[in-house]
Design a protein around this motif. Structure first.
Motif, PDB file in Angstrom:
ATOM      1  N   PHE A 115      -3.550  -6.648  -2.665  1.00 19.36           N
ATOM      2  CA  PHE A 115      -4.497  -5.546  -2.472  1.00 19.36           C
ATOM      3  C   PHE A 115      -4.779  -4.832  -3.793  1.00 19.36           C
ATOM      4  N   THR A 116      -3.718  -4.582  -4.572  1.00 22.40           N
ATOM      5  CA  THR A 116      -3.865  -3.895  -5.855  1.00 22.40           C
ATOM      6  C   THR A 116      -4.694  -4.724  -6.832  1.00 22.40           C
ATOM      7  N   TRP A 137      -8.383  -4.682  -5.899  1.00 20.65           N
ATOM      8  CA  TRP A 137      -9.073  -3.445  -6.224  1.00 20.65           C
ATOM      9  C   TRP A 137      -9.256  -3.285  -7.726  1.00 20.65           C
ATOM     10  N   TYR A 180      -2.881   1.243   1.032  1.00 23.89           N
ATOM     11  CA  TYR A 180      -2.909   2.349   0.067  1.00 23.89           C
ATOM     12  C   TYR A 180      -1.683   3.248   0.246  1.00 23.89           C
ATOM     13  N   ASP A 181      -1.322   3.515   1.509  1.00 20.10           N
ATOM     14  CA  ASP A 181      -0.142   4.350   1.777  1.00 20.10           C
ATOM     15  C   ASP A 181       1.127   3.703   1.225  1.00 20.10           C
ATOM     16  N   LEU A 204       1.250   1.565  -1.247  1.00 16.72           N
ATOM     17  CA  LEU A 204       1.146   1.574  -2.707  1.00 16.72           C
ATOM     18  C   LEU A 204       1.559   2.926  -3.276  1.00 16.72           C
ATOM     19  N   THR A 205       1.112   3.990  -2.639  1.00 16.10           N
ATOM     20  CA  THR A 205       1.448   5.330  -3.130  1.00 16.10           C
ATOM     21  C   THR A 205       2.914   5.677  -2.889  1.00 16.10           C
ATOM     22  N   ALA A 232      -6.786  -1.435   4.833  1.00 16.09           N
ATOM     23  CA  ALA A 232      -6.827  -0.935   3.456  1.00 16.09           C
ATOM     24  C   ALA A 232      -6.118   0.409   3.330  1.00 16.09           C
ATOM     25  N   PHE A 233      -6.276   1.273   4.333  1.00 22.98           N
ATOM     26  CA  PHE A 233      -5.627   2.583   4.285  1.00 22.98           C
ATOM     27  C   PHE A 233      -4.109   2.440   4.325  1.00 22.98           C
ATOM     28  N   VAL A 277       0.435  -5.859  -0.479  1.00 25.39           N
ATOM     29  CA  VAL A 277       0.044  -4.693  -1.267  1.00 25.39           C
ATOM     30  C   VAL A 277      -0.172  -5.075  -2.729  1.00 25.39           C
TER      31      VAL A 277
END
Length: 423
Positions: free
Chosen positions: A363-364, A367, A327-328, A330-331, A323-324, A360
């Motif tokens: 994942f988005t 969430w 997130y990286d 995605l950002t 997940a981390f 990703v």
């Protein structure tokens, strides 16, 4: 305006709330199911990338392993000597980090470091199950590879400019390709004259997949088919570089009889009669080792390479799809595609990067589903609190009354039991 002014606002509000409450349960269940389905799809996609899960396959007895890949830019001269020096430094750093115990001069049975593997390559190149530690002098397993092209001939037929992966070390432990026939070639064989080809190349040269043991020539030098692997189909794999025939050969054979495309090379003389071979061109190094602390393996490998970030790209495969990590990615949306390093990525890394983009997105969405459910639940809790018909003191009194009633019943049962015993 008069019509709207005459409307009972309270009734409208109640109707809206009633509709929301009646649909909220369905919405929440739908979002939860969608999250579960997308989670299943994500795991299925990750399962399609066995090259990224060597650490999971080798972890056992509670020992956590980590897999790290390092890719070099095309302008770097990465040869066998560079890798040997890198591994020498890496072993020293492993000792300093406590991954490897220092050996003393005591002539007692040595406590050589061991790597626990679930599988190993046998003498015939096939996978064999193992129990317990492998008798090896290294605590880690590694491999490196270069990409290029070769021409392969068989009885007048020639497959020209075949995509070739030149390998050294435990390549097939990191890349458990599905065998159609035969086995992988033995990395420790004295003669580096065995090759593995995919179905496409097998049919192109032989018209069959049952070709184990057949002799082909690469640069007029005999090589023998050790095994045939399944050709993986799909748009993603084609775009990643798995189009046309594909051959896996030793790095030594690629240097002597092929053309290396993945990095800087130099010609060196290999015999007194003037024969030459290429050296260099290694663009991918992969290692798996114990990881007592998260991220320590990546740090050790990076420091051992001793190259500036401009010349390498390093990936911690173990945490790649966490997940981390998602997130990286995605950002970094938008800037992730801006690549300023000249790296010839092998097909498995191209494929992993492509799947990262898909994962990703999933994942988005997952969430977003979770956040909507949390928000709806929070709103519902607030609504219940604001429209509560109870008080804290009332709850305390109710619990107290229930406790009293329970004690009375227990006392009655006890009295009835004693009365029966006396009678």
């Amino acid at each position: 305006m008069k019509f709207f002014n005459n409307l009972d606002k309270e009734k409208i509000k109640n109707k809206i709330l009633k509709v929301i409450k009646s649909k909220a349960f369905i919405i929440v269940i739908t979002l939860i199911i969608l999250d579960l389905v997308l989670g299943f799809i994500s795991r299925a996609l990750i399962h399609k990338l066995p090259e990224q899960s060597a650490a999971d396959r080798w972890s056992s007895d509670g020992k956590k392993m980590a897999q790290v890949s390092i890719f070099f830019t095309e302008d770097q001269m990465i040869d066998t000597d560079f890798i040997k020096k890198m591994e020498y430094v890496m072993e020293s750093k492993m000792t300093n980090a406590g991954i490897v115990e220092e050996q003393d001069d005591d002539p007692k049975p040595q406590k050589d470091p061991r790597i626990v593997e679930t599988q190993k390559i046998g003498d015939n190149g096939a996978y064999e199950d193992t129990e317990g530690p492998v008798d090896d002098t290294k605590l880690y397993s590694s491999c490196y590879s270069a990409q290029g092209i070769v021409s392969i001939s068989f009885e007048g037929k020639t497959a020209d400019k075949v995509t070739a992966i030149g390998t050294f070390g435990d390549f097939f432990l990191f890349h458990p390709l599905e065998l159609v026939s035969g086995s992988y070639y033995n990395k420790d064989a004295l003669m580096k004259d065995q090759i593995v080809i995919d179905e496409d190349l097998s049919w192109q040269l032989f018209g069959s997949n049952e070709v184990v043991g057949q002799m082909v020539t690469i640069g007029d030098v005999p090589h023998y088919i050790s095994g045939v692997v399944k050709r993986q189909e799909g748009k993603m794999r084609t775009a990643a570089g798995q189009q046309g025939g594909l051959a896996y050969i030793s790095y030594d054979s690629l240097c002597k009889y092929g053309v290396i495309l993945s990095g800087r090379t130099e010609k060196v003389e290999i015999s007194e009669d003037g024969k030459t071979a290429l050296t260099g061109g290694i663009n991918c190094y992969e290692v798996v080792m114990p990881s007592p602390v998260d991220g320590i393996v990546k740090t050790i490998v990076k420091e051992s390479a001793a190259l500036d970030d401009r010349y390498i790209s390093i990936v911690d495969n173990t945490e790649r799809f966490s997940a981390f990590s998602m997130y990286d990615i995605l950002t970094a949306f938008g800037t992730r595609s801006m690549w300023n390093k000249a790296i010839f990525y092998p097909y498995w890394e191209n494929l992993a990067r492509g799947y990262e983009d898909i994962l990703v997105v999933l994942f988005t969405i997952r969430w977003i589903c979770k956040l909507i459910v949390i928000c709806m639940f929070s709103v519902y809790v607030v609504y219940l609190y604001r429209h509560k018909t109870w008080t804290v003191s009332g709850i305390v009194q109710t619990l107290s009354d229930k406790k009293y009633d329970l004690e009375v019943k227990q006392k009655q049962k006890k009295d009835e039991k004693e009365a029966k015993e006396r009678s």
